[in-house]
Design a protein around this motif. Sequence first.
Motif, PDB file in Angstrom:
ATOM      1  N   LEU A   7       0.816  -1.208   0.000  1.00 34.46           N
ATOM      2  CA  LEU A   7       0.000   0.000   0.000  1.00 34.46           C
ATOM      3  C   LEU A   7       0.854   1.264   0.000  1.00 34.46           C
ATOM      4  O   LEU A   7       0.578   2.207  -0.742  1.00 34.46           O
ATOM      5  CB  LEU A   7      -0.936   0.001   1.218  1.00 34.46           C
ATOM      6  N   ILE A   8       1.883   1.270   0.813  1.00 38.61           N
ATOM      7  CA  ILE A   8       2.763   2.442   0.901  1.00 38.61           C
ATOM      8  C   ILE A   8       3.420   2.713  -0.449  1.00 38.61           C
ATOM      9  O   ILE A   8       3.450   3.857  -0.919  1.00 38.61           O
ATOM     10  CB  ILE A   8       3.826   2.250   2.007  1.00 38.61           C
ATOM     11  N   LEU A   9       3.931   1.671  -1.091  1.00 43.22           N
ATOM     12  CA  LEU A   9       4.590   1.863  -2.386  1.00 43.22           C
ATOM     13  C   LEU A   9       3.610   2.301  -3.467  1.00 43.22           C
ATOM     14  O   LEU A   9       3.945   3.134  -4.319  1.00 43.22           O
ATOM     15  CB  LEU A   9       5.312   0.583  -2.800  1.00 43.22           C
ATOM     16  N   ALA A  10       2.400   1.767  -3.441  1.00 37.33           N
ATOM     17  CA  ALA A  10       1.393   2.159  -4.431  1.00 37.33           C
ATOM     18  C   ALA A  10       0.983   3.614  -4.242  1.00 37.33           C
ATOM     19  O   ALA A  10       0.865   4.378  -5.220  1.00 37.33           O
ATOM     20  CB  ALA A  10       0.184   1.245  -4.331  1.00 37.33           C
ATOM     21  N   ILE A  11       0.789   4.023  -2.993  1.00 34.69           N
ATOM     22  CA  ILE A  11       0.421   5.415  -2.728  1.00 34.69           C
ATOM     23  C   ILE A  11       1.579   6.333  -3.084  1.00 34.69           C
ATOM     24  O   ILE A  11       1.371   7.444  -3.582  1.00 34.69           O
ATOM     25  CB  ILE A  11      -0.013   5.590  -1.255  1.00 34.69           C
ATOM     26  N   ASN A  12       2.793   5.880  -2.868  1.00 35.96           N
ATOM     27  CA  ASN A  12       3.967   6.683  -3.206  1.00 35.96           C
ATOM     28  C   ASN A  12       4.018   6.989  -4.705  1.00 35.96           C
ATOM     29  O   ASN A  12       4.388   8.094  -5.107  1.00 35.96           O
ATOM     30  CB  ASN A  12       5.246   5.976  -2.759  1.00 35.96           C
ATOM     31  N   GLU A  13       3.649   6.012  -5.534  1.00 37.55           N
ATOM     32  CA  GLU A  13       3.631   6.245  -6.987  1.00 37.55           C
ATOM     33  C   GLU A  13       2.625   7.341  -7.348  1.00 37.55           C
ATOM     34  O   GLU A  13       2.893   8.177  -8.192  1.00 37.55           O
ATOM     35  CB  GLU A  13       3.300   4.947  -7.734  1.00 37.55           C
ATOM     36  N   ILE A  14       1.472   7.327  -6.682  1.00 38.54           N
ATOM     37  CA  ILE A  14       0.472   8.370  -6.920  1.00 38.54           C
ATOM     38  C   ILE A  14       0.999   9.716  -6.413  1.00 38.54           C
ATOM     39  O   ILE A  14       0.846  10.749  -7.067  1.00 38.54           O
ATOM     40  CB  ILE A  14      -0.865   8.017  -6.224  1.00 38.54           C
ATOM     41  N   TYR A  15       1.642   9.689  -5.243  1.00 37.58           N
ATOM     42  CA  TYR A  15       2.171  10.915  -4.635  1.00 37.58           C
ATOM     43  C   TYR A  15       3.208  11.580  -5.539  1.00 37.58           C
ATOM     44  O   TYR A  15       3.250  12.809  -5.638  1.00 37.58           O
ATOM     45  CB  TYR A  15       2.783  10.620  -3.262  1.00 37.58           C
ATOM     46  N   LYS A  16       4.032  10.786  -6.207  1.00 36.14           N
ATOM     47  CA  LYS A  16       5.065  11.340  -7.085  1.00 36.14           C
ATOM     48  C   LYS A  16       4.456  12.200  -8.185  1.00 36.14           C
ATOM     49  O   LYS A  16       5.055  13.190  -8.612  1.00 36.14           O
ATOM     50  CB  LYS A  16       5.878  10.214  -7.729  1.00 36.14           C
ATOM     51  N   LYS A  17       3.243  11.825  -8.635  1.00 34.34           N
ATOM     52  CA  LYS A  17       2.590  12.565  -9.718  1.00 34.34           C
ATOM     53  C   LYS A  17       1.788  13.753  -9.199  1.00 34.34           C
ATOM     54  O   LYS A  17       1.791  14.822  -9.803  1.00 34.34           O
ATOM     55  CB  LYS A  17       1.669  11.636 -10.505  1.00 34.34           C
ATOM     56  N   GLU A  18       1.092  13.567  -8.078  1.00 40.86           N
ATOM     57  CA  GLU A  18       0.137  14.577  -7.613  1.00 40.86           C
ATOM     58  C   GLU A  18       0.678  15.520  -6.542  1.00 40.86           C
ATOM     59  O   GLU A  18       0.156  16.617  -6.376  1.00 40.86           O
ATOM     60  CB  GLU A  18      -1.126  13.893  -7.093  1.00 40.86           C
ATOM     61  N   LYS A  19       1.669  15.095  -5.771  1.00 36.52           N
ATOM     62  CA  LYS A  19       2.255  15.887  -4.686  1.00 36.52           C
ATOM     63  C   LYS A  19       1.216  16.370  -3.672  1.00 36.52           C
ATOM     64  O   LYS A  19       1.294  17.469  -3.150  1.00 36.52           O
ATOM     65  CB  LYS A  19       3.009  17.109  -5.252  1.00 36.52           C
ATOM     66  N   ASP A  20       0.208  15.529  -3.406  1.00 34.19           N
ATOM     67  CA  ASP A  20      -0.856  15.863  -2.459  1.00 34.19           C
ATOM     68  C   ASP A  20      -0.374  15.562  -1.039  1.00 34.19           C
ATOM     69  O   ASP A  20      -0.016  14.424  -0.735  1.00 34.19           O
ATOM     70  CB  ASP A  20      -2.106  15.044  -2.792  1.00 34.19           C
ATOM     71  N   PRO A  21      -0.359  16.565  -0.144  1.00 35.46           N
ATOM     72  CA  PRO A  21       0.120  16.328   1.225  1.00 35.46           C
ATOM     73  C   PRO A  21      -0.721  15.294   1.988  1.00 35.46           C
ATOM     74  O   PRO A  21      -0.209  14.630   2.885  1.00 35.46           O
ATOM     75  CB  PRO A  21       0.029  17.688   1.905  1.00 35.46           C
ATOM     76  N   GLU A  22      -1.985  15.149   1.630  1.00 35.20           N
ATOM     77  CA  GLU A  22      -2.839  14.145   2.281  1.00 35.20           C
ATOM     78  C   GLU A  22      -2.309  12.735   2.018  1.00 35.20           C
ATOM     79  O   GLU A  22      -2.341  11.876   2.891  1.00 35.20           O
ATOM     80  CB  GLU A  22      -4.279  14.274   1.770  1.00 35.20           C
TER      81      GLU A  22
END
Length: 75
Positions: A33-48
């Motif tokens: 889960l952490i790695l999957a969310i990290n991939e999304i975070y790299k694109k969106e840079k959402d602090p949430e």
Amino acid sequence: MDILHEAKAFENAKMSHMSTSDRVGASREAKRLILAINEIYKKEKDPELMDIMKRLTVKKKRIDIRLKGRPDSGI
């Protein structure tokens, strides 16, 4: 954002009275889960997303401590 629903369910799940095999599975699930969310975070840079990853990491560390045991103080 199905992964975020999975993360929320994992975060709210009870972790007491788990067998060792359940703990290993939970640790792997947290990592996935952490790695999957990290991939999304790299694109969106959402602090949430970062906050979610931090909370999952804390839960994963608690599970890992139960698996490996607490390190001795070395004294």
